[in-house]
Design a protein around this motif. Sequence first.
Motif, short mmCIF file in Angstrom:
data_model
loop_
_atom_site.label_atom_id
_atom_site.label_comp_id
_atom_site.label_asym_id
_atom_site.label_seq_id
_atom_site.Cartn_x
_atom_site.Cartn_y
_atom_site.Cartn_z
N SER A 52 5.97 13.24 -13.14
CA SER A 52 5.14 12.04 -13.09
C SER A 52 5.99 10.79 -13.28
O SER A 52 7.10 10.85 -13.80
CB SER A 52 4.05 12.10 -14.16
N ASN A 53 5.45 9.66 -12.86
CA ASN A 53 6.17 8.39 -12.95
C ASN A 53 5.18 7.27 -13.24
O ASN A 53 4.14 7.17 -12.60
CB ASN A 53 6.89 8.13 -11.62
N ASP A 54 5.46 6.45 -14.25
CA ASP A 54 4.61 5.31 -14.54
C ASP A 54 5.44 4.18 -15.15
O ASP A 54 6.66 4.29 -15.28
CB ASP A 54 3.43 5.69 -15.45
N ILE A 55 4.77 3.09 -15.50
CA ILE A 55 5.40 1.93 -16.12
C ILE A 55 4.86 1.81 -17.55
O ILE A 55 3.65 1.87 -17.76
CB ILE A 55 5.09 0.64 -15.34
N PRO B 1 0.77 -1.24 0.00
CA PRO B 1 0.00 0.00 0.00
C PRO B 1 0.81 1.30 0.00
O PRO B 1 0.24 2.38 0.00
CB PRO B 1 -0.81 -0.12 1.30
N ASP B 2 2.14 1.19 0.02
CA ASP B 2 2.99 2.38 0.09
C ASP B 2 3.45 2.79 -1.30
O ASP B 2 4.26 2.09 -1.92
CB ASP B 2 4.21 2.10 0.98
N PRO B 3 2.97 3.92 -1.82
CA PRO B 3 3.36 4.34 -3.18
C PRO B 3 4.84 4.67 -3.31
O PRO B 3 5.39 4.64 -4.41
CB PRO B 3 2.49 5.58 -3.44
N ASP B 4 5.51 4.98 -2.20
CA ASP B 4 6.95 5.29 -2.26
C ASP B 4 7.79 4.06 -2.60
O ASP B 4 8.91 4.18 -3.08
CB ASP B 4 7.43 5.89 -0.94
N THR B 5 7.25 2.88 -2.35
CA THR B 5 7.98 1.64 -2.66
C THR B 5 7.26 0.80 -3.70
O THR B 5 7.70 -0.30 -4.02
CB THR B 5 8.17 0.80 -1.38
N ASN B 6 6.16 1.30 -4.23
CA ASN B 6 5.35 0.57 -5.20
C ASN B 6 5.09 1.46 -6.41
O ASN B 6 4.12 2.22 -6.43
CB ASN B 6 4.03 0.13 -4.56
N PRO B 7 5.96 1.41 -7.43
CA PRO B 7 5.82 2.33 -8.56
C PRO B 7 4.51 2.16 -9.34
O PRO B 7 3.98 3.13 -9.87
CB PRO B 7 7.03 2.00 -9.44
N GLN B 8 3.98 0.94 -9.41
CA GLN B 8 2.73 0.73 -10.12
C GLN B 8 1.57 1.41 -9.39
O GLN B 8 0.71 2.04 -10.00
CB GLN B 8 2.45 -0.76 -10.28
#
Length: 242
Positions: free
Chosen positions: A197-200, A41-48
Amino acid sequence: MAGHSKWANIQHRKNRQDERKSRLWTKIIREITVSAKNGGPDPDTNPQLRSSLEKASNANIPKENINRAIHKGSKESDTVKYEEIYYEGYGINGSAIIAYAMTDNRTKTASEVRHVFTKNNGNLGQDGSVSFLFKKYGRFIFPAGHNPEEIFETALNFNVEEIETLEDASIEVLCEIEYCTELYNLFKSKFNELKFSNDIIMKPLSLVHLNQEESIKMNKLLLDLENLEDIQSTYTNAILTS
């Protein structure tokens, strides 16, 4: 009658807009839930998840809806039955397409995807039929006006694949997936004043150029795929002519 007709047209347009908004919200909420289940649940460690939350913000999804989706994925993961599937196929003039789906009914989704390919003169392929033509990357987009050299120097030790200034003068950075979170945290600390922004993404390794007529057909195929309830995103190696 004219006034009634105009009102009916306005209502029809509003209903279509509401339907598109509802469909978009459903896709993003589903993506948040699955991302939280897979990566925490932590966006800082979960790029998706971080990418999904940015989409939610841009779509003006209420905070309580977002929090519910994260909670559902991270705290009640046994109730989340969605599968992630990449459908691969060929579009116009042999161009490659990957459609990324999240579905709780694999049979239904596969049937819908196959139907879209068939009716648009495409061909749904087997697993691995076109995926070798793409590579998954972490992508960062910086707003116009920043110095590409400064960004490059910051990212130098993280196997940055590419830094490019786009048509709107924004700066795109592609990196290997395994470095995405570290690079995000580094960018965040160094360029905290910038809203990047950051995405995959799935980047094509080779390109197929389509003429105008082919581009119209290809665009319809891609739009029909994206309009399917279970399709989250599509990728292609086709370059469309406007």
